[in-house]
Design a protein around this motif. Structure first.
Motif, PDB file in Angstrom:
ATOM      1  N   VAL A  81       0.864  -1.210   0.000  1.00  0.00           N
ATOM      2  CA  VAL A  81       0.000   0.000   0.000  1.00  0.00           C
ATOM      3  C   VAL A  81       0.888   1.243   0.000  1.00  0.00           C
ATOM      4  O   VAL A  81       0.643   2.204  -0.739  1.00  0.00           O
ATOM      5  N   PHE A  82       1.958   1.195   0.820  1.00  0.00           N
ATOM      6  CA  PHE A  82       2.916   2.307   0.867  1.00  0.00           C
ATOM      7  C   PHE A  82       3.507   2.545  -0.529  1.00  0.00           C
ATOM      8  O   PHE A  82       3.611   3.683  -0.989  1.00  0.00           O
ATOM      9  N   CYS A  83       3.872   1.448  -1.209  1.00  0.00           N
ATOM     10  CA  CYS A  83       4.442   1.562  -2.566  1.00  0.00           C
ATOM     11  C   CYS A  83       3.434   2.191  -3.524  1.00  0.00           C
ATOM     12  O   CYS A  83       3.794   3.042  -4.345  1.00  0.00           O
ATOM     13  N   ALA A  84       2.173   1.763  -3.395  1.00  0.00           N
ATOM     14  CA  ALA A  84       1.139   2.283  -4.302  1.00  0.00           C
ATOM     15  C   ALA A  84       0.983   3.793  -4.107  1.00  0.00           C
ATOM     16  O   ALA A  84       0.916   4.560  -5.078  1.00  0.00           O
ATOM     17  N   ILE A  85       0.957   4.204  -2.827  1.00  0.00           N
ATOM     18  CA  ILE A  85       0.805   5.643  -2.538  1.00  0.00           C
ATOM     19  C   ILE A  85       2.033   6.407  -3.049  1.00  0.00           C
ATOM     20  O   ILE A  85       1.910   7.457  -3.686  1.00  0.00           O
ATOM     21  N   ALA A  86       3.218   5.862  -2.765  1.00  0.00           N
ATOM     22  CA  ALA A  86       4.458   6.529  -3.201  1.00  0.00           C
ATOM     23  C   ALA A  86       4.501   6.625  -4.732  1.00  0.00           C
ATOM     24  O   ALA A  86       4.910   7.652  -5.284  1.00  0.00           O
ATOM     25  N   PHE A  87       4.063   5.540  -5.408  1.00  0.00           N
ATOM     26  CA  PHE A  87       4.070   5.564  -6.874  1.00  0.00           C
ATOM     27  C   PHE A  87       3.109   6.632  -7.389  1.00  0.00           C
ATOM     28  O   PHE A  87       3.420   7.367  -8.332  1.00  0.00           O
ATOM     29  N   TRP A  88       1.948   6.704  -6.723  1.00  0.00           N
ATOM     30  CA  TRP A  88       0.971   7.726  -7.142  1.00  0.00           C
ATOM     31  C   TRP A  88       1.574   9.125  -6.960  1.00  0.00           C
ATOM     32  O   TRP A  88       1.395   9.998  -7.808  1.00  0.00           O
ATOM     33  N   LEU A  89       2.283   9.303  -5.863  1.00  0.00           N
ATOM     34  CA  LEU A  89       2.910  10.615  -5.618  1.00  0.00           C
ATOM     35  C   LEU A  89       3.933  10.952  -6.708  1.00  0.00           C
ATOM     36  O   LEU A  89       4.050  12.108  -7.120  1.00  0.00           O
ATOM     37  N   THR A  90       4.684   9.939  -7.157  1.00  0.00           N
ATOM     38  CA  THR A  90       5.687  10.215  -8.199  1.00  0.00           C
ATOM     39  C   THR A  90       5.027  10.654  -9.508  1.00  0.00           C
ATOM     40  O   THR A  90       5.636  11.368 -10.297  1.00  0.00           O
TER      41      THR A  90
ATOM     42  N   VAL B 270      13.997  12.055  -1.679  1.00  0.00           N
ATOM     43  CA  VAL B 270      13.196  13.156  -1.116  1.00  0.00           C
ATOM     44  C   VAL B 270      13.967  14.471  -1.282  1.00  0.00           C
ATOM     45  O   VAL B 270      15.179  14.514  -1.053  1.00  0.00           O
ATOM     46  N   GLY B 271      13.257  15.514  -1.690  1.00  0.00           N
ATOM     47  CA  GLY B 271      13.898  16.826  -1.838  1.00  0.00           C
ATOM     48  C   GLY B 271      13.877  17.301  -3.279  1.00  0.00           C
ATOM     49  O   GLY B 271      13.305  16.642  -4.150  1.00  0.00           O
ATOM     50  N   VAL B 272      14.521  18.432  -3.488  1.00  0.00           N
ATOM     51  CA  VAL B 272      14.548  18.992  -4.845  1.00  0.00           C
ATOM     52  C   VAL B 272      15.611  18.266  -5.671  1.00  0.00           C
ATOM     53  O   VAL B 272      16.759  18.137  -5.231  1.00  0.00           O
ATOM     54  N   ASP B 273      15.205  17.770  -6.844  1.00  0.00           N
ATOM     55  CA  ASP B 273      16.157  17.109  -7.747  1.00  0.00           C
ATOM     56  C   ASP B 273      17.159  18.151  -8.232  1.00  0.00           C
ATOM     57  O   ASP B 273      16.769  19.169  -8.829  1.00  0.00           O
ATOM     58  N   LEU B 274      18.434  17.910  -7.952  1.00  0.00           N
ATOM     59  CA  LEU B 274      19.449  18.940  -8.231  1.00  0.00           C
ATOM     60  C   LEU B 274      19.596  19.230  -9.725  1.00  0.00           C
ATOM     61  O   LEU B 274      19.948  20.330 -10.121  1.00  0.00           O
TER      62      LEU B 274
ATOM     63  N   PHE C 160       6.027  17.574  -0.147  1.00  0.00           N
ATOM     64  CA  PHE C 160       4.705  17.957   0.357  1.00  0.00           C
ATOM     65  C   PHE C 160       4.632  19.464   0.610  1.00  0.00           C
ATOM     66  O   PHE C 160       3.963  19.923   1.539  1.00  0.00           O
ATOM     67  N   GLY C 161       5.357  20.215  -0.195  1.00  0.00           N
ATOM     68  CA  GLY C 161       5.324  21.671  -0.096  1.00  0.00           C
ATOM     69  C   GLY C 161       6.081  22.228   1.097  1.00  0.00           C
ATOM     70  O   GLY C 161       6.017  23.426   1.371  1.00  0.00           O
ATOM     71  N   ARG C 162       6.788  21.372   1.851  1.00  0.00           N
ATOM     72  CA  ARG C 162       7.529  21.847   3.034  1.00  0.00           C
ATOM     73  C   ARG C 162       8.929  22.279   2.605  1.00  0.00           C
ATOM     74  O   ARG C 162       9.721  21.464   2.135  1.00  0.00           O
ATOM     75  N   PRO C 163       9.278  23.565   2.784  1.00  0.00           N
ATOM     76  CA  PRO C 163      10.607  24.016   2.358  1.00  0.00           C
ATOM     77  C   PRO C 163      11.740  23.311   3.109  1.00  0.00           C
ATOM     78  O   PRO C 163      12.834  23.126   2.582  1.00  0.00           O
ATOM     79  N   GLU C 164      11.457  22.858   4.357  1.00  0.00           N
ATOM     80  CA  GLU C 164      12.519  22.183   5.140  1.00  0.00           C
ATOM     81  C   GLU C 164      12.958  20.879   4.483  1.00  0.00           C
ATOM     82  O   GLU C 164      14.066  20.399   4.711  1.00  0.00           O
TER      83      GLU C 164
END
Lengths: 161, 512
Positions: free
Chosen positions: A25-34, B179-183, B192-196
């Motif tokens: 489920v975590f993978c599915a959510i992460a994939f959706w986020l990508t 995680v973070g900005v792709d350089l 998630f919109g968090r600048p940190e």
């Protein structure tokens, strides 16, 4: 029932599936986020799109989770002792108190942890709850010049302004 | 060659020498405390180095690494609890020796073998790291990518856990690195919109969380364990007979440890296991092993200490950590703006050699500390958990905050402490996750560069001989053990059938 007991895997099938299913489920959510990542024009993308690599890794994690379902024959972990849950609760308490003051949270957590783990001597509570955070605060503040977040107690040193 | 002597000259600095002596004492204390090990110790001390220059900072971390690895033997021998996982095999013979009143002899042998193993590995490091760096100088992105994949594949065997779960944990670490900005493209990923979060998840708070905070929760479940210390009159140097019996073992284990250490991700724990097994295999009296064989102590301790120098070879020459603690040292190098890799030995060779010389010094220093201070340090093991762990937690949280002075790092350390605890509970080692987090960025960058080189034809990655070699090694690291098990299984399945055939007369023959 006897056949069930003699099976190589000691965990009930549903319980054994819970962890890999959660990871899937975590993978599915992460994939959706990508899939929500901005796409860049070909001239800027430098070989791969920003979403390509995370998707590749998520795909690998998903595959490994599926393989884990079929291959994991490890015994279920023993039930956690109550003191572990109490320690986790104390950590949650620290997280809440640290919103008001980091060192207030640390002092109370240190004293609470000592108590939960069996300490009953008052001087030790004073040392853990007050002496330890004070020593650490002044060591980092004076020696390393670290500025800690303002709070109820740290403002006594930094001033209220 | 200039760097060689300039590095030695750096040791003439009184401040640096003081720091090394202090870090050795600190490292020994960390090593003797059950639950704390070299990795946790280095992660906790990393924030204390922020105000230092790069040479003292990294020297402190490597000192803690060497001293804590050695000190694990003290508790292994005196209370049958390895201070670090690398000393687990030392318990097997060290504790029986202590039980029959020879704790001093066992500790003396541990100090001698550790020192010799450590010195041997530093000499290997001085010779091998510049050579490896020179060889890696001509590596192009595909070779680096393949090498990093190989390094990650070695995580499968880390910690003695279940290989598939280790790889899963490593892949999770690699995902965290995205995680973070792709350089390259400035696209935000998982922020998630968090600048940190734009700079990604920091190595240090994650390491403090998974090694420090999660260990606190593990210790919470082990409060019932009672530790008793065996009394010891005095530490004594091993006798000539002991030396005659063990010198070959020490040399062999030093070689094994240095080689294992050089392999990406494999550290002192694996080295000590192999060193101990080989000591038993070559021994004239293997039946004594497990009952107090002095060769067992020598084999295990020489191997685990020699792995420390070996582990820094790929760390400094390639930027790929050779062990979990080397991963923390790598994070320390990054924090202090030092870029490990082939160029380090041309542009900053004095820095590299200052670290090597300081390691050599430490190895000689803990010989004396081990011999004359073990009795005192053994007392540290009896600090009650309810006093020790609140201190560790406070230092963990303040350390996580101090590096970037950000409360987000505190929540990261706390969050990953809880995640790490549940990962360990369900059989996932946290070490691959930490190493995956460190190598993830490098892996993606090299893949992107390779794709540009090959005009996005990924299959061309397999056309370069060296990268192909690393991919083959990766396949062997991942599938070698299951394949050999499968082949062995088939052979053993065939054997009873053959035996049955031999026993049962051929029916056709009976008919005749």
């Amino acid at each position: 029932m006897a056949a069930m007991r003699n099976r190589p895997c000691s965990r009930r099938p549903a319980a054994r599936l819970l962890l890999p299913a959660g990871m899937l489920v975590f993978c599915a959510i992460a994939f959706w986020l990508t899939m929500q990542f901005d796409r860049v024009p070909p001239i800027l993308k430098r070989g791969i799109e920003p979403s390509d690599f995370p998707q590749l890794v998520i795909g690998l994690i998903g595959l490994l989770c599926i393989a884990d379902i079929f291959t994991d024959r490890s015994a279920p972990p023993e039930k956690l002792p109550a003191v572990v849950w109490q320690t986790l609760m104390a950590m949650a308490g620290f997280a809440a108190l640290a919103q008001a003051d980091l060192f207030l949270g640390l002092g109370l957590f240190a004293a609470a942890l000592g108590f939960l783990w069996g300490e009953r001597r008052v001087p030790v509570f004073i040392a853990l709850g007050a002496g330890l955070p004070l020593a650490v605060f002044f060591f980092f503040d004076v020696v390393f010049e670290i500025r800690f977040p303002r709070g109820l107690l740290t403002n006594l040193w930094y001033g209220w302004a | 060659m200039d760097g060689f002597w300039l590095g030695l000259a750096a040791l003439a600095d009184g401040h640096l020498l003081f720091l090394i002596v202090a870090a050795t004492l600190g490292g020994v204390v960390i090593g003797v405390l059950p639950g704390l090990n070299a990795t946790t110790g280095a992660a906790l001390l990393l924030p204390f180095t922020i105000g230092m220059e790069p040479i003292p900072a990294i020297a402190v971390l490597t000192t803690v690494y060497c001293a804590a690895t050695f000190a694990g033997a003290i508790t292994a021998i005196l209370i049958n609890t390895p201070g670090t996982s690398a000393s687990a095999t030392t318990c097997l013979d060290g504790y029986p020796l202590a039980m029959r009143g020879e704790a001093g002899r066992a500790l003396g042998m541990a100090a001698v073998a550790s020192t010799m193993g450590g010195v041997f590995s530093v000499i290997c490091l001085m010779a091998a790291a510049p050579l490896l760096a020179r060889a890696a100088y001509n590596f192009t992105p595909p070779e680096y990518f393949a090498l990093t994949v190989f390094g990650l594949s070695m995580l499968a065997t880390i910690g003695g856990g279940y290989p598939l779960k280790n790889i899963l944990s490593g892949a999770f670490g690699v995902l965290l690195a995205t995680v973070g900005v792709d350089l390259l493209t400035s696209v935000e990923r998982f922020t998630f919109g968090r600048p940190e979060l734009s700079e990604g998840i920091g190595f240090v708070p994650v390491m403090i969380g998974v090694f420090g905070v999660s260990e606190l929760l593990i210790q919470a479940g082990q409060l019932h364990v009672v530790r008793t210390r065996i009394a010891m009159k005095a530490i004594k140097l091993p006798s000539m007979a002991d030396y005659r019996k063990t010198w070959k073992t020490i040399l062999r284990s030093s070689g094994i440890g240095s080689f294992i250490g050089i392999l990406p991700a494999e550290g002192a724990t694996v080295a000590s296991m192999i060193g101990y097994n080989e000591a038993r295999r070559w021994s004239k009296t293997p039946q004594e092993f497990g009952n107090g064989a002095i060769e067992g102590v020598a084999g295990s301790e020489a191997a685990n200490n020699s792995a420390t120098g070996g582990a820094l070879v790929p760390t400094l020459a390639l930027g790929i950590p050779g062990s979990p603690t080397a991963a923390v040292i790598l994070a320390g190098l990054t924090v202090h703006g030092v870029r490990p890799g082939p160029t380090m030995f041309t542009t900053q060779s004095d820095f590299a050699f200052a670290i090597f010389w300081s390691m050599l010094f430490v190895n000689l220093l803990f010989f004396f500390i081990g011999l004359y201070g073990a009795k005192l340090f053994a007392r540290v093991t009896l600090i009650p958990a309810q006093i020790l762990w609140p201190i560790v937690f406070t230092l963990s949280i303040v350390g996580a905050y101090a590096l970037e002075q950000s409360m987000l790092d505190v929540w990261v350390a706390l969050g990953f402490g809880v995640i790490g605890f549940f990962m360990r509970r369900y059989g996932f080692s946290v070490v691959p996750m930490a190493i995956g987090l460190i190598l993830g960025g490098m892996l993606e960058t090299r893949l992107g560069q390779s794709m540009v080189m090959f005009d996005e034809k990924w299959w061309l990655l397999f056309t370069k001989p060296l990268s192909l070699l690393f991919f083959v090694l990766t396949a062997l690291a991942l599938f070698g053990r299951p394949l050999s098990r499968l082949i062995k299984g088939r052979r053993s399945a065939k054997r009873p059938q053959q035996r049955a055939r031999e026993k049962t007369p051929d029916p056709r023959q009976i008919k005749r």
